[in-house]
Design a protein around this motif. Structure first.
Motif, PDB file in Angstrom:
ATOM      1  N   GLU A  93      53.849  25.346  19.603  1.00  0.00           N
ATOM      2  CA  GLU A  93      54.598  26.240  20.492  1.00  0.00           C
ATOM      3  C   GLU A  93      56.077  25.860  20.460  1.00  0.00           C
ATOM      4  OE1 GLU A  93      54.499  28.011  25.080  1.00  0.00           O
ATOM      5  OE2 GLU A  93      53.129  26.424  24.461  1.00  0.00           O
ATOM      6  N   PRO A 132      56.201  32.950  13.175  1.00  0.00           N
ATOM      7  CA  PRO A 132      55.655  33.276  14.494  1.00  0.00           C
ATOM      8  C   PRO A 132      54.303  33.982  14.365  1.00  0.00           C
ATOM      9  CG  PRO A 132      57.441  34.762  13.943  1.00  0.00           C
ATOM     10  CD  PRO A 132      57.435  33.717  12.882  1.00  0.00           C
ATOM     11  N   TYR A 147      53.749  29.276  16.701  1.00  0.00           N
ATOM     12  CA  TYR A 147      54.150  29.397  15.299  1.00  0.00           C
ATOM     13  C   TYR A 147      53.164  28.636  14.415  1.00  0.00           C
ATOM     14  CZ  TYR A 147      58.761  31.305  16.484  1.00  0.00           C
ATOM     15  OH  TYR A 147      59.786  32.110  16.931  1.00  0.00           O
ATOM     16  N   LYS A 167      65.511  33.493  18.129  1.00  0.00           N
ATOM     17  CA  LYS A 167      64.210  33.138  17.579  1.00  0.00           C
ATOM     18  C   LYS A 167      63.253  33.100  18.761  1.00  0.00           C
ATOM     19  CE  LYS A 167      61.774  29.461  15.082  1.00  0.00           C
ATOM     20  NZ  LYS A 167      61.885  28.101  14.507  1.00  0.00           N
ATOM     21  N   LYS A 223      60.384  32.739  21.612  1.00  0.00           N
ATOM     22  CA  LYS A 223      59.473  31.729  22.117  1.00  0.00           C
ATOM     23  C   LYS A 223      58.051  32.124  21.769  1.00  0.00           C
ATOM     24  CE  LYS A 223      57.733  29.969  26.551  1.00  0.00           C
ATOM     25  NZ  LYS A 223      57.883  30.021  28.023  1.00  0.00           N
ATOM     26  N   GLY A 224      57.201  31.140  21.480  1.00  0.00           N
ATOM     27  CA  GLY A 224      55.803  31.457  21.219  1.00  0.00           C
ATOM     28  C   GLY A 224      55.132  30.470  20.291  1.00  0.00           C
ATOM     29  N   SER A 270      58.331  27.766   9.366  1.00  0.00           N
ATOM     30  CA  SER A 270      57.521  28.257  10.481  1.00  0.00           C
ATOM     31  C   SER A 270      57.504  29.783  10.511  1.00  0.00           C
ATOM     32  CB  SER A 270      58.065  27.716  11.821  1.00  0.00           C
ATOM     33  OG  SER A 270      59.391  28.115  12.006  1.00  0.00           O
ATOM     34  N   GLU A 277      62.377  29.495  22.926  1.00  0.00           N
ATOM     35  CA  GLU A 277      63.358  30.452  22.400  1.00  0.00           C
ATOM     36  C   GLU A 277      64.594  29.696  21.933  1.00  0.00           C
ATOM     37  OE1 GLU A 277      64.413  34.541  24.250  1.00  0.00           O
ATOM     38  OE2 GLU A 277      65.990  33.176  24.940  1.00  0.00           O
TER      39      GLU A 277
END
Length: 282
Positions: free
Chosen positions: A134, A280, A222, A217, A219-220, A278, A137
């Motif tokens: 994770e 997402p 990857y 970029k 948030k989340g 990476s 942002e």
């Protein structure tokens, strides 16, 4: 306290009191910048405790880079209005220097984080095992969209990007990276670049009118893999990461982020460079 208002602190004692040395006090006396309150018939210098504040302020101004000649000019014509102007001007210099030092501190923090991150990675035949992580942002300064592998176009865009970042003091220690289209990677176009990027601390660093030069970029979660070796020889790493996403029945986002972790600053040989790649997960 002194008796009868007679200056009685000799040169050695006053130097110690003000954290300086006799040589400096004598020099300041000789150039007329800071003179003792009293000199006796034998030539011995004596100071009063009230002179400590004056000497301290002279030292502060000198430490800020103000020439002794300019300090003497003020001392010779001192008045409240000139003191106010002098202090306001020096206050502005201090504030600028603090911003500069804060930026350097951030660069140091970033480099330490990157060194630590790279040291934790284990490699097998030049790549780490893919995994999910994770990420927060992040604000990225970017080039205009490229969508090409044309060498001259890429070099021109990268040069402009690095120049823009440095001219606007946006570099906080992150090496430049690249954004690539996942669609292109699936088609084997591993030399096609969408953007070049540099990570910055926050959008407050961006000047007015620069909004078209940054992206967020998201948030989340990857899918991540690390590459060891030449930054540009990443075909196996891309393939391993995409295979991992497919095997896990995951859906990839639009872009892949390729960011240097260990570069020329950290290691001598490009065989030991480390790059984080990476993508997402939607």
């Amino acid at each position: 306290m002194q008796k009868y208002n007679i200056p009685c602190i000799n040169t050695s004692a006053f130097a110690k009191l003000c954290n300086t040395n006799k040589r400096t006090l004598i020099h300041y006396d000789e150039i007329g910048l800071f003179q003792p309150a009293y000199t006796d018939e034998r030539g011995y210098r004596y100071y009063s405790e009230s002179q400590c504040d004056v000497f301290f302020t002279i030292t502060c101004l000198k430490d800020l880079g103000m020439p002794l000649k300019e300090i003497k000019t003020y001392i010779d014509h001192r008045n409240p209005n000139d003191l106010t102007g002098l202090l306001l001007g020096q206050q502005k210099k201090v504030q600028q220097e603090l911003l500069h030092l804060k930026r350097i501190e951030k660069v140091i923090e970033t480099k330490l984080e990157l060194v630590t991150e790279g040291a934790k990675v284990q490699f097998y035949n030049g790549c780490s095992q893919p995994f999910l992580a994770e990420f927060p942002e992040e604000t990225l300064i970017t080039t205009p969209y490229l969508g090409t592998d044309h060498h001259d176009t890429i070099i021109a865009a990268l040069s402009d990007h690095i120049g823009y970042v440095n001219a606007n003091r946006l570099n906080t220690g992150h090496p430049y990276g690249a954004v690539m289209s996942v669609k292109d990677l699936r088609q084997g176009l591993t030399d096609h670049y969408a953007f070049f990027i540099t990570k910055v601390a926050d959008t407050a660093q961006l000047s007015m009118g620069s909004e078209d030069r940054f992206l967020l970029k998201p948030k989340g979660i990857y899918a991540v893999i690390y590459l060891q070796g030449n930054y540009y020889l990443a075909d196996d790493a891309f393939r391993n990461l995409l295979d991992f996403i497919d095997e896990q029945n995951l859906t990839a986002g639009e872009f892949c982020y390729k960011e240097a972790i260990w570069d020329e600053l950290t290691v001598q040989s490009e065989q030991n460079y480390i790059t984080r790649i990476s993508i997402p997960i939607l």
